[in-house]
Design a protein around this motif. Structure first.
Motif, PDB file in Angstrom:
ATOM      1  N   LEU A   1     -54.121 -19.204  35.386  1.00  0.00           N
ATOM      2  CA  LEU A   1     -53.203 -19.772  34.400  1.00  0.00           C
ATOM      3  C   LEU A   1     -53.842 -19.712  33.015  1.00  0.00           C
ATOM      4  CD1 LEU A   1     -50.545 -21.256  33.780  1.00  0.00           C
ATOM      5  CD2 LEU A   1     -51.770 -23.422  34.185  1.00  0.00           C
ATOM      6  N   CYS A   2     -53.183 -19.044  32.101  1.00  0.00           N
ATOM      7  CA  CYS A   2     -53.673 -18.903  30.727  1.00  0.00           C
ATOM      8  C   CYS A   2     -52.734 -19.634  29.778  1.00  0.00           C
ATOM      9  CB  CYS A   2     -53.745 -17.425  30.333  1.00  0.00           C
ATOM     10  SG  CYS A   2     -54.795 -16.443  31.421  1.00  0.00           S
ATOM     11  N   THR A   3     -53.124 -19.722  28.531  1.00  0.00           N
ATOM     12  CA  THR A   3     -52.274 -20.369  27.525  1.00  0.00           C
ATOM     13  C   THR A   3     -51.317 -19.341  26.921  1.00  0.00           C
ATOM     14  OG1 THR A   3     -53.824 -19.940  25.718  1.00  0.00           O
ATOM     15  CG2 THR A   3     -54.118 -21.986  26.959  1.00  0.00           C
ATOM     16  N   VAL A   4     -50.273 -19.873  26.305  1.00  0.00           N
ATOM     17  CA  VAL A   4     -49.314 -19.004  25.614  1.00  0.00           C
ATOM     18  C   VAL A   4     -50.025 -18.208  24.520  1.00  0.00           C
ATOM     19  CG1 VAL A   4     -47.255 -18.973  24.157  1.00  0.00           C
ATOM     20  CG2 VAL A   4     -47.374 -20.526  26.121  1.00  0.00           C
ATOM     21  N   GLU A   5     -50.992 -18.848  23.834  1.00  0.00           N
ATOM     22  CA  GLU A   5     -51.722 -18.173  22.755  1.00  0.00           C
ATOM     23  C   GLU A   5     -52.482 -16.950  23.278  1.00  0.00           C
ATOM     24  OE1 GLU A   5     -51.851 -21.309  23.467  1.00  0.00           O
ATOM     25  OE2 GLU A   5     -51.257 -22.476  21.709  1.00  0.00           O
TER      26      GLU A   5
ATOM     27  N   GLU B   1     -39.926 -25.100  27.251  1.00  0.00           N
ATOM     28  CA  GLU B   1     -41.311 -25.266  26.837  1.00  0.00           C
ATOM     29  C   GLU B   1     -42.170 -25.834  27.950  1.00  0.00           C
ATOM     30  OE1 GLU B   1     -41.220 -27.727  23.416  1.00  0.00           O
ATOM     31  OE2 GLU B   1     -40.051 -26.311  22.198  1.00  0.00           O
ATOM     32  N   GLU B   2     -41.596 -26.673  28.802  1.00  0.00           N
ATOM     33  CA  GLU B   2     -42.358 -27.333  29.861  1.00  0.00           C
ATOM     34  C   GLU B   2     -42.837 -26.358  30.925  1.00  0.00           C
ATOM     35  OE1 GLU B   2     -39.438 -28.330  28.721  1.00  0.00           O
ATOM     36  OE2 GLU B   2     -40.093 -30.091  27.578  1.00  0.00           O
ATOM     37  N   MET B   3     -42.232 -25.189  30.998  1.00  0.00           N
ATOM     38  CA  MET B   3     -42.605 -24.222  32.033  1.00  0.00           C
ATOM     39  C   MET B   3     -43.912 -23.507  31.722  1.00  0.00           C
ATOM     40  SD  MET B   3     -38.951 -22.401  32.869  1.00  0.00           S
ATOM     41  CE  MET B   3     -37.561 -23.321  33.543  1.00  0.00           C
ATOM     42  N   TYR B   4     -44.341 -23.541  30.453  1.00  0.00           N
ATOM     43  CA  TYR B   4     -45.493 -22.745  30.049  1.00  0.00           C
ATOM     44  C   TYR B   4     -46.657 -23.614  29.613  1.00  0.00           C
ATOM     45  CZ  TYR B   4     -42.109 -18.950  30.096  1.00  0.00           C
ATOM     46  OH  TYR B   4     -41.154 -18.052  30.488  1.00  0.00           O
ATOM     47  N   HIS B   5     -47.861 -23.092  29.833  1.00  0.00           N
ATOM     48  CA  HIS B   5     -49.089 -23.800  29.476  1.00  0.00           C
ATOM     49  C   HIS B   5     -49.532 -23.367  28.080  1.00  0.00           C
ATOM     50  CE1 HIS B   5     -53.012 -25.525  29.496  1.00  0.00           C
ATOM     51  NE2 HIS B   5     -53.650 -24.379  29.700  1.00  0.00           N
ATOM     52  N   HIS B   6     -49.738 -24.302  27.205  1.00  0.00           N
ATOM     53  CA  HIS B   6     -50.196 -23.989  25.854  1.00  0.00           C
ATOM     54  C   HIS B   6     -51.285 -24.978  25.449  1.00  0.00           C
ATOM     55  CE1 HIS B   6     -47.539 -27.329  24.760  1.00  0.00           C
ATOM     56  NE2 HIS B   6     -46.583 -26.704  25.442  1.00  0.00           N
ATOM     57  N   GLY B   7     -52.125 -24.542  24.524  1.00  0.00           N
ATOM     58  CA  GLY B   7     -53.237 -25.367  24.091  1.00  0.00           C
ATOM     59  C   GLY B   7     -52.780 -26.597  23.329  1.00  0.00           C
ATOM     60  N   LYS B   8     -53.658 -27.588  23.280  1.00  0.00           N
ATOM     61  CA  LYS B   8     -53.343 -28.823  22.577  1.00  0.00           C
ATOM     62  C   LYS B   8     -53.186 -28.539  21.078  1.00  0.00           C
ATOM     63  CE  LYS B   8     -55.336 -32.533  23.947  1.00  0.00           C
ATOM     64  NZ  LYS B   8     -56.354 -33.597  24.228  1.00  0.00           N
TER      65      LYS B   8
ATOM     66  N   ASN C   1     -45.854 -12.810  30.651  1.00  0.00           N
ATOM     67  CA  ASN C   1     -45.532 -14.235  30.560  1.00  0.00           C
ATOM     68  C   ASN C   1     -45.856 -14.982  31.852  1.00  0.00           C
ATOM     69  OD1 ASN C   1     -44.627 -13.588  28.052  1.00  0.00           O
ATOM     70  ND2 ASN C   1     -42.443 -13.878  28.492  1.00  0.00           N
ATOM     71  N   LYS C   2     -45.951 -14.240  32.955  1.00  0.00           N
ATOM     72  CA  LYS C   2     -46.294 -14.871  34.232  1.00  0.00           C
ATOM     73  C   LYS C   2     -47.695 -15.480  34.199  1.00  0.00           C
ATOM     74  CE  LYS C   2     -43.393 -11.592  36.791  1.00  0.00           C
ATOM     75  NZ  LYS C   2     -43.365 -10.548  37.849  1.00  0.00           N
ATOM     76  N   ALA C   3     -48.546 -14.989  33.295  1.00  0.00           N
ATOM     77  CA  ALA C   3     -49.916 -15.491  33.219  1.00  0.00           C
ATOM     78  C   ALA C   3     -49.983 -16.905  32.668  1.00  0.00           C
ATOM     79  CB  ALA C   3     -50.766 -14.556  32.358  1.00  0.00           C
ATOM     80  N   CYS C   4     -48.985 -17.326  31.872  1.00  0.00           N
ATOM     81  CA  CYS C   4     -49.023 -18.666  31.274  1.00  0.00           C
ATOM     82  C   CYS C   4     -47.948 -19.586  31.852  1.00  0.00           C
ATOM     83  CB  CYS C   4     -48.877 -18.574  29.759  1.00  0.00           C
ATOM     84  SG  CYS C   4     -47.340 -17.817  29.191  1.00  0.00           S
ATOM     85  N   MET C   5     -47.337 -19.203  32.944  1.00  0.00           N
ATOM     86  CA  MET C   5     -46.279 -20.009  33.564  1.00  0.00           C
ATOM     87  C   MET C   5     -46.890 -20.950  34.596  1.00  0.00           C
ATOM     88  SD  MET C   5     -42.796 -18.597  35.322  1.00  0.00           S
ATOM     89  CE  MET C   5     -41.577 -19.734  35.967  1.00  0.00           C
ATOM     90  N   ALA C   6     -46.751 -22.234  34.358  1.00  0.00           N
ATOM     91  CA  ALA C   6     -47.308 -23.247  35.269  1.00  0.00           C
ATOM     92  C   ALA C   6     -46.282 -23.546  36.368  1.00  0.00           C
ATOM     93  CB  ALA C   6     -47.660 -24.510  34.500  1.00  0.00           C
ATOM     94  N   LYS C   7     -46.527 -23.015  37.556  1.00  0.00           N
ATOM     95  CA  LYS C   7     -45.585 -23.218  38.666  1.00  0.00           C
ATOM     96  C   LYS C   7     -45.687 -24.632  39.231  1.00  0.00           C
ATOM     97  CE  LYS C   7     -47.564 -19.737  40.580  1.00  0.00           C
ATOM     98  NZ  LYS C   7     -48.000 -18.716  41.560  1.00  0.00           N
TER      99      LYS C   7
END
Length: 572
Positions: A307-311, A261-268, A283-289
């Motif tokens: 960087l986008c959110t998982v949603e 879960e920590e690898m991806y950016h998601h909204g609060k 999925n590369k669009a929401c992966m926080a490197k």
């Protein structure tokens, strides 16, 4: 003193008092626009001396634009100008287009000289005569797009209590009355207005819709001081575009075999912490490197285009996933969009109901509308209750089954139409009137009813099922896109119909032949053209089965005997 509950809120504007003006605006606009459509093929062929294929192409493109522009209007209204301004712009533009089209029936020299000879002896319209006509079509499409994109949602805004909530009962009642009046206005258009055009001529027949459109604009602007006028917000489209941009920018990023879960950016507060495995490249669009660089202290993306959110990623995936099944609805819309040929065919047949009354050729589509309306009522009030009583539990047909049945009805409708046209052409030849462009054969136009009834059933099963499918399968955040996908399909269908017709006309005219679809329908083979559409419709049904199998179970649970053991709808 009795007061209106919806007006006792923090917002002194809006409420039920504004809804009649909004509904009247949309109903009058539909009545005016639809009133122009049925007989347009006759107007272009008889008044502008156009070939049937050229006139039909114009109608296809005009209809495609009218169905597509509401999507553009909705995006602009949500993101930039707001719904009130969009509807106001639509009223003014549509009225201007209708007045311009009306003027072509009045101004001398606006059309080529009248022609009573065979088609090759007629004088074609010049560009100076065609440009006002095309400009009028463009303005009407633009105006209709402005009104239809925002009218329903603008009315719902008026029921906001001021605290962001709406009365559910009032909202449901508003939606019901909205569709009732819009449907009723279309029925009036294809009966009364078409009858006026046939019996009082083009000047009066085109003037009436222009006056109705004036009433539409007046009904909207009269209540301006009382409207709730919300400001435009950011629409969903930029977010979907950002996913494509971000996935392209991060295309060289390698996806982990075991993601956390920590690898991806998601909204609060998001319920979705990791993206799904389908279409993994997105999925590369929401992966926080590099989280310390990619995210701000409050947890937002520093650069949304990187960087986008998982949603956001899952929303785009959901949209991509429904596209194949959406594409299966294009062919059914192609078969229904052949109404111009229906008018030509009906005008060459005996349309008398009584010795003194005959149905206008442009009014025959009313039978498809009535079939659609009657079946919806029977399905909800008779068929489902009876089936539920027999099964001993609430049940209804699954979405997959309903859409598939609709495609088969569409195929059957084209089969019926081809058979009737072959019989009509044979009678015209046997009676020796095949050379007369406006001759009427001794065959009742009521033989068109099988095609029209089957088309109405096709719409009832497939098109309504499609709309329900989009709302079921797409996330709630994409409800605005779900409401416009059907319009996008109709727009695409008109362009596909034009492409098919032009290809058939070009191929069948080679070698000096007259072709299947010439201006004189007695000289062509329109029945062959309908058989081709039948074959394409059947191929489309097989394509639909493949799309259903690839899609897998639908999310919607409809409690039916046709569902599988897991509660999902059965696969095709």
């Amino acid at each position: 003193m009795i007061t209106e509950p919806l007006l006792i809120n923090k917002n002194p504007k809006g409420g039920l008092r504004t809804l009649p003006f909004i509904i009247a605006n949309e109903a009058f606009e539909r009545m005016a626009t639809v009133g122009f459509t049925p007989n347009m093929i006759l107007y272009l062929c008889r008044e502008y001396n156009m070939e049937t294929t050229a006139a039909t192409n114009i109608i296809f493109i005009w209809t495609a634009a009218t169905n597509f522009l509401p999507i553009v209007g909705a995006l602009l209204a949500d993101s930039y100008v707001g719904r009130y301004r969009m509807i106001g712009f639509g009223c003014f533009t549509c009225l201007l287009g209708m007045v311009l089209l009306w003027s072509t029936t009045i101004l001398p020299g606006a059309k080529p000289p009248a022609c009573d000879q065979l088609r090759n002896g007629c004088e074609s319209a010049t560009w100076s005569q065609l440009m006002p006509l095309y400009f009028a079509f463009g303005l009407m499409s633009l105006g209709s797009g402005g009104i239809r994109s925002s009218s329903l949602a603008f009315g719902a805004e008026q029921l906001d209590k001021g605290d962001g909530t709406k009365s559910k009962g009032a909202l449901q009642s508003y939606f019901s009355w909205y569709y009732v009046f819009v449907s009723a206005s279309s029925i009036v258009a294809v009966t009364c207005i078409v009858y006026i055009q046939d019996n009082l001529g083009w000047k009066v027949g085109f003037g009436v819709p222009a006056v109705i459109m004036l009433l539409s604009a007046l009904s909207f602007f009269l209540a301006s001081p009382f409207y709730v006028k919300s400001k435009a917000n950011t629409s969903l489209l930029p977010g979907l575009t950002q996913v494509l941009v971000a996935s392209f920018k991060n295309r060289r990023t390698k996806l982990p075999t075991q993601a956390t879960e920590e690898m991806y950016h998601h909204g609060k507060g998001s319920m979705r912490l990791m993206p799904s495995e389908n279409l993994r490249f997105l999925n590369k669009a929401c992966m926080a490197k590099h989280p310390e660089q990619d995210l701000t202290p409050d947890g937002r993306a520093s650069n949304p285009n990187s960087l986008c959110t998982v949603e956001q990623v899952e929303e785009l995936k959901a949209l991509i996933k429904v596209i194949p099944i959406w594409s299966t609805g294009i062919m059914i819309a192609v078969t229904i969009s052949q109404s111009s040929f229906l008018v030509l065919q009906a005008s060459s047949m005996d349309r008398h109901v009584t010795p003194n009354f005959e149905i206008p050729s442009g009014s025959f589509n009313i039978f498809a509308i009535l079939t659609l309306t009657i079946w919806i009522g029977l399905y909800d009030r008779a068929v489902l209750p009876l089936a539920s009583k027999i099964k001993g539990k609430p049940c209804q047909l699954s979405l997959k089954l309903r859409m598939g049945i609709g495609l088969l009805f569409s195929t059957a409708s084209m089969t019926a139409w081809a058979i009737v046209e072959a019989a009509r052409r044979s009678i015209a030849i046997n009676e020796g009137i095949s050379d007369d462009l406006r001759a009427v054969v001794q065959m009742s136009a009521m033989w068109q009813l099988p095609y029209l009834v089957l088309s109405g059933l096709a719409m009832a099963f497939n098109m309504i099922g499609q709309t329900e499918f989009y709302y079921t399968e797409l996330p709630k955040s994409m409800s605005s896109i779900a409401s416009t996908l059907s319009g996008a399909g109709l727009s695409a269908a008109n362009l596909v119909a034009s492409l098919i017709m032009n290809a058939v006309d070009d191929i069948t005219k080679r070698g000096g032949n007259g072709g299947w679809i010439p201006s004189n329908i007695n000289k062509g083979h329109y029945d062959y053209y309908y058989w081709l559409l039948t074959a394409l419709s059947m191929a489309n049904f097989l394509y639909y089965l493949a799309c259903c199998k690839a899609y897998g179970p639908f999310k919607g649970r409809v409690g039916t005997a046709f569902d599988d053991k897991d509660g999902m709808e059965e696969e095709c």
